[in-house]
Design a protein around this motif. Sequence first.
Motif, PDB file in Angstrom:
ATOM      1  N   CYS A 132       0.825  -1.217   0.000  1.00 51.03           N
ATOM      2  CA  CYS A 132       0.000   0.000   0.000  1.00 51.03           C
ATOM      3  C   CYS A 132       0.855   1.262   0.000  1.00 51.03           C
ATOM      4  O   CYS A 132       2.066   1.231  -0.187  1.00 51.03           O
ATOM      5  CB  CYS A 132      -0.985  -0.012   1.162  1.00 51.03           C
ATOM      6  SG  CYS A 132      -0.271   0.361   2.774  1.00 51.03           S
ATOM      7  N   THR A 399      -5.684   8.218   6.995  1.00 50.90           N
ATOM      8  CA  THR A 399      -6.572   8.120   5.840  1.00 50.90           C
ATOM      9  C   THR A 399      -6.562   6.666   5.369  1.00 50.90           C
ATOM     10  O   THR A 399      -5.782   6.262   4.508  1.00 50.90           O
ATOM     11  CB  THR A 399      -6.122   9.065   4.709  1.00 50.90           C
ATOM     12  OG1 THR A 399      -5.933  10.379   5.235  1.00 50.90           O
ATOM     13  CG2 THR A 399      -7.164   9.101   3.590  1.00 50.90           C
ATOM     14  N   THR A 400      -7.440   5.871   5.956  1.00 53.72           N
ATOM     15  CA  THR A 400      -7.334   4.412   5.805  1.00 53.72           C
ATOM     16  C   THR A 400      -7.736   3.895   4.431  1.00 53.72           C
ATOM     17  O   THR A 400      -7.433   2.746   4.100  1.00 53.72           O
ATOM     18  CB  THR A 400      -8.198   3.696   6.858  1.00 53.72           C
ATOM     19  OG1 THR A 400      -9.556   4.140   6.744  1.00 53.72           O
ATOM     20  CG2 THR A 400      -7.691   3.982   8.260  1.00 53.72           C
ATOM     21  N   GLU A 401      -8.384   4.718   3.600  1.00 59.37           N
ATOM     22  CA  GLU A 401      -8.831   4.209   2.299  1.00 59.37           C
ATOM     23  C   GLU A 401      -7.658   3.785   1.419  1.00 59.37           C
ATOM     24  O   GLU A 401      -7.815   3.000   0.482  1.00 59.37           O
ATOM     25  CB  GLU A 401      -9.666   5.247   1.578  1.00 59.37           C
ATOM     26  CG  GLU A 401      -8.921   6.501   1.164  1.00 59.37           C
ATOM     27  CD  GLU A 401      -9.851   7.581   0.658  1.00 59.37           C
ATOM     28  OE1 GLU A 401     -10.060   7.649  -0.570  1.00 59.37           O
ATOM     29  OE2 GLU A 401     -10.365   8.356   1.489  1.00 59.37           O
ATOM     30  N   TYR A 402      -6.441   4.303   1.696  1.00 57.69           N
ATOM     31  CA  TYR A 402      -5.265   3.942   0.916  1.00 57.69           C
ATOM     32  C   TYR A 402      -4.416   2.859   1.586  1.00 57.69           C
ATOM     33  O   TYR A 402      -3.374   2.481   1.069  1.00 57.69           O
ATOM     34  CB  TYR A 402      -4.375   5.173   0.699  1.00 57.69           C
ATOM     35  CG  TYR A 402      -5.061   6.328   0.011  1.00 57.69           C
ATOM     36  CD1 TYR A 402      -5.659   6.162  -1.233  1.00 57.69           C
ATOM     37  CD2 TYR A 402      -5.108   7.583   0.597  1.00 57.69           C
ATOM     38  CE1 TYR A 402      -6.292   7.224  -1.871  1.00 57.69           C
ATOM     39  CE2 TYR A 402      -5.728   8.650  -0.034  1.00 57.69           C
ATOM     40  CZ  TYR A 402      -6.320   8.465  -1.261  1.00 57.69           C
ATOM     41  OH  TYR A 402      -6.928   9.527  -1.895  1.00 57.69           O
ATOM     42  N   SER A 406      -7.422  -0.999   5.617  1.00 57.13           N
ATOM     43  CA  SER A 406      -8.738  -0.541   5.167  1.00 57.13           C
ATOM     44  C   SER A 406      -9.796  -1.626   5.386  1.00 57.13           C
ATOM     45  O   SER A 406      -9.523  -2.818   5.252  1.00 57.13           O
ATOM     46  CB  SER A 406      -8.674  -0.183   3.682  1.00 57.13           C
ATOM     47  OG  SER A 406      -9.964  -0.008   3.142  1.00 57.13           O
ATOM     48  N   ASP A 407     -11.026  -1.182   5.667  1.00 53.03           N
ATOM     49  CA  ASP A 407     -12.138  -2.138   5.805  1.00 53.03           C
ATOM     50  C   ASP A 407     -12.924  -2.280   4.505  1.00 53.03           C
ATOM     51  O   ASP A 407     -14.000  -2.886   4.469  1.00 53.03           O
ATOM     52  CB  ASP A 407     -13.064  -1.733   6.954  1.00 53.03           C
ATOM     53  CG  ASP A 407     -13.699  -0.357   6.763  1.00 53.03           C
ATOM     54  OD1 ASP A 407     -13.471   0.268   5.697  1.00 53.03           O
ATOM     55  OD2 ASP A 407     -14.426   0.101   7.668  1.00 53.03           O
ATOM     56  N   ASN A 408     -12.384  -1.728   3.418  1.00 55.28           N
ATOM     57  CA  ASN A 408     -13.018  -1.874   2.099  1.00 55.28           C
ATOM     58  C   ASN A 408     -13.070  -3.359   1.737  1.00 55.28           C
ATOM     59  O   ASN A 408     -12.049  -4.051   1.755  1.00 55.28           O
ATOM     60  CB  ASN A 408     -12.204  -1.096   1.056  1.00 55.28           C
ATOM     61  CG  ASN A 408     -12.936  -0.951  -0.262  1.00 55.28           C
ATOM     62  OD1 ASN A 408     -13.785  -1.754  -0.620  1.00 55.28           O
ATOM     63  ND2 ASN A 408     -12.590   0.093  -1.010  1.00 55.28           N
ATOM     64  N   TRP A 414     -10.532  -0.812  -3.940  1.00 55.64           N
ATOM     65  CA  TRP A 414      -9.364  -0.340  -3.185  1.00 55.64           C
ATOM     66  C   TRP A 414      -8.245   0.081  -4.141  1.00 55.64           C
ATOM     67  O   TRP A 414      -7.640   1.145  -3.972  1.00 55.64           O
ATOM     68  CB  TRP A 414      -8.889  -1.447  -2.243  1.00 55.64           C
ATOM     69  CG  TRP A 414      -7.748  -1.035  -1.364  1.00 55.64           C
ATOM     70  CD1 TRP A 414      -7.825  -0.271  -0.229  1.00 55.64           C
ATOM     71  CD2 TRP A 414      -6.371  -1.380  -1.525  1.00 55.64           C
ATOM     72  NE1 TRP A 414      -6.572  -0.120   0.327  1.00 55.64           N
ATOM     73  CE2 TRP A 414      -5.664  -0.782  -0.450  1.00 55.64           C
ATOM     74  CE3 TRP A 414      -5.668  -2.130  -2.458  1.00 55.64           C
ATOM     75  CZ2 TRP A 414      -4.281  -0.920  -0.296  1.00 55.64           C
ATOM     76  CZ3 TRP A 414      -4.298  -2.272  -2.317  1.00 55.64           C
ATOM     77  CH2 TRP A 414      -3.611  -1.673  -1.249  1.00 55.64           C
ATOM     78  N   ASN A 417      -8.967   3.427  -5.759  1.00 55.25           N
ATOM     79  CA  ASN A 417      -8.587   4.554  -4.908  1.00 55.25           C
ATOM     80  C   ASN A 417      -7.116   4.901  -5.068  1.00 55.25           C
ATOM     81  O   ASN A 417      -6.740   6.082  -5.117  1.00 55.25           O
ATOM     82  CB  ASN A 417      -8.864   4.233  -3.432  1.00 55.25           C
ATOM     83  CG  ASN A 417     -10.326   4.293  -3.078  1.00 55.25           C
ATOM     84  OD1 ASN A 417     -11.100   4.997  -3.717  1.00 55.25           O
ATOM     85  ND2 ASN A 417     -10.718   3.557  -2.056  1.00 55.25           N
TER      86      ASN A 417
END
Length: 491
Positions: A132, A399-402, A406-408, A414, A417
């Motif tokens: 990541c 900023t957990t989306e990256y 992440s919980d995506n 993912w 993003n």
Amino acid sequence: MKLVMNWKEWTNLDAIGLSELIRQKQITSQEVAQQVNLAIDAINPEINGIIEVFDDVINDPTKDGTNLDGIFAGVPFLMKDLGPTVKGRLQEMGSLLMRGNRPTTDSFLTKRIRQAGLNIIGRTTTPEFGLCSSAENPAVYVTRNPWNVDYTTCGSSAGTAAAVAAGIIPISHGTDGGGSIRIPAGVNGNIGLKPSRGVFSVAPYSSDLMGAVSAQGCLSRTIRDTAAFVDSCRGGAPGEFMPYWLPSQPYSELIRRDPGRLRIAVSHEWGDYRANPHIVAELKRAASFLETLGHHVEWIIPDIDFRAAYDAQTNCYIMNFSQVISGLLEQKGLERPPADLIEPMCIRVWEEGRDAPYRERAKMQKAFNDISRSLGSFFEDWDIILTPTIALPTPKIGTTEYLTISDNTSVSDWFENLWRIFSYTSIANLGGLPGISLPMAELENGLPLGIQALTRQGDDGLLLQLGAQIERALNGKWNSGRRPTVHVSSI
């Protein structure tokens, strides 16, 4: 330990500058290593970029075989905790699963680094398995940007970028599988070269196309340090599956003269992705600056299938990553990744790719071939592609989306993003191209913004030559002469 020089003097010296003082016997390699150690003690608690220091080679730079007659003469060097192995030293890859992993041999590049006179004194942070964009899992560590510790360093060469930017060390190791040298270089104000495929060996590993997508390299503060690193450490090991590029002259000599008038294509609208208005304005400013240096600059979007490129790169990551994880699980006698030892998105990527059929790999390889050949044709008419290093501002910590915490639940979403912000770097990995991030722009919040230059495969020297021309025009003042808030000059 005592300082061998004051911190202002230290800050004004790059690795070659330090090596010259060592050869002139004004200082010793041991004294330089001790000064780096003092810098780590003072600065690392704020940025958390260095995991471990090897005290024995601080005290004796020759202990692990560093060649003090090499170009770097014993200058200290940090290894990213991923990629080339260092005999007898931990390599934990940013993962709880790999805690205590201690390789028993130096890899080929490690030997070249030692032969070049670099003293490997420790290891720097990386996200889990380098997947990541930030070394940011509170269960492992959180690495912070020295320009503003509320922001990430990006990644995956996270700790290296922070350590170089903060003035702790002038040069340090990085790896780049989709931008992992250039992106953190860009957001931390460093120089970051991702070399062509066929410059640095990853022996004894990864003799296939998917493995060769990732490149080794360094982050530095001067072009001449990067040029010397490439000159000294390049080359293939016995049994390589592809030829290795050999330049007609060392890059350290090439960079002493300016390139001819270059044809520079500037762009940021790549398929579905584009930079925000401020970053576009900074790209325009950089392009105008290159015009003042005598180059022909034009806004041109490369004629390639960007959607196919991003899809192929995503599939490559998923398939390659899942096989790496499967290999590690097999070594440990495990059937699947333990949820308490591997981060959630890493497990999802493994699940997505572990049973991928060969036809998916064949489809990916066809896209790599088609796009690589399109890029090759493009560089018959143009010398450089100029882009920002990132399309959106540096994310804040948390900023957990990256992140792979992440919980995506969607692997494809993912990755989407990631592509939205890191839009411009992965094409070099797909095509085996060299790319460099140069610290010549700035975000609205004052953090650095790298400007990326790409060129044809094997012509790494042209990027360094252009970088050296820019460096001279700026009187060496990258980042407009600014320094990060967390920096050795403040000790």
